[in-house]
Design a protein around this motif. Sequence first.
Motif: not given
Length: 297
Positions: A149-152, A159, A162, A177-178, A289, A296
């Motif tokens: 995930l971009s948050s990871e 990010q 994305e 999605e991730a 992606k 989501q």
Amino acid sequence: MRGKACKENWRFYKKPNLGFPALILSCSFFFIAGLFASNLLLSQDTSSDERWLKARARQLQSVEEEIISKYNLLPSGETGDDFITLIPFQILSWRPRALYYPGFLTAEQCQHIINMAKPSLQPSTLALRKGETAETTRGIRTSSGMFVLSSEDQTGVLQVIEEKIARAIMIPRTHGEAFNVLRYEIGQKYDAHYDAFNPEEYGPQTSQRVATFLLYLSNFEEGGETTFPLENDENFEGYDAQKCNGLRVKPHRGDAILFYSTFPNNTIDPASLHASCHVIKGEKWVATKWIRDQVQV
């Protein structure tokens, strides 16, 4: 920090407040400087890939300068922009709807994703249709991969990517999605398949994959093309994994392709059937992606 990266990567341009003489002088200066720099760089001992990338960068610079000087921007809404976003693309096909985005990522962004993924790679798996098992589908997809995930990503690189994808396709980031990062080694491939899920085969779906944005993270010497066997062909007789038949796409590192798995009415486009040809020489890295029709969580 992130704002600066976004600005450089997406090539945002506000309309400069220059008079016509100053604009001509500025364009002439950059043209002469670019010509001198290109000759100097190409005289060095560089690889063919580096020369190709430099030539493409010069071409994009010419397009950017034309846009800066030509267009007057309109007032934007609260969620709009007061600048031009330049993301060049080529239409590869209308059946399926497929686009090619040259130079979508930088070399540094590509390597960053690879470095993130390497420690977590596992054999790739399949979403199984009714009646299928891991044993009966063995050999269809032989790559290794992982999801992130971009948050990871604490650096913010994912990010930024994305957000750029969202601008390129005009679908919000929340529908993605991730990232699925994949490595294909010699002999590895993914046979012809659909990214969208047919409810008759996979059961009821809470949301549907409507598009796929595929980022190419490495150059691979031979094989490894993405192919669309049904491209504009209503008389398809079957996919041949050895011949890897169909429209074959082999972008460079940093490039991307987008293709839509469904029609605007959200029914599956049969021509979106696609495959990853087996790698003959080198190593192929990509990041997928998948975009869905629902947000989501």
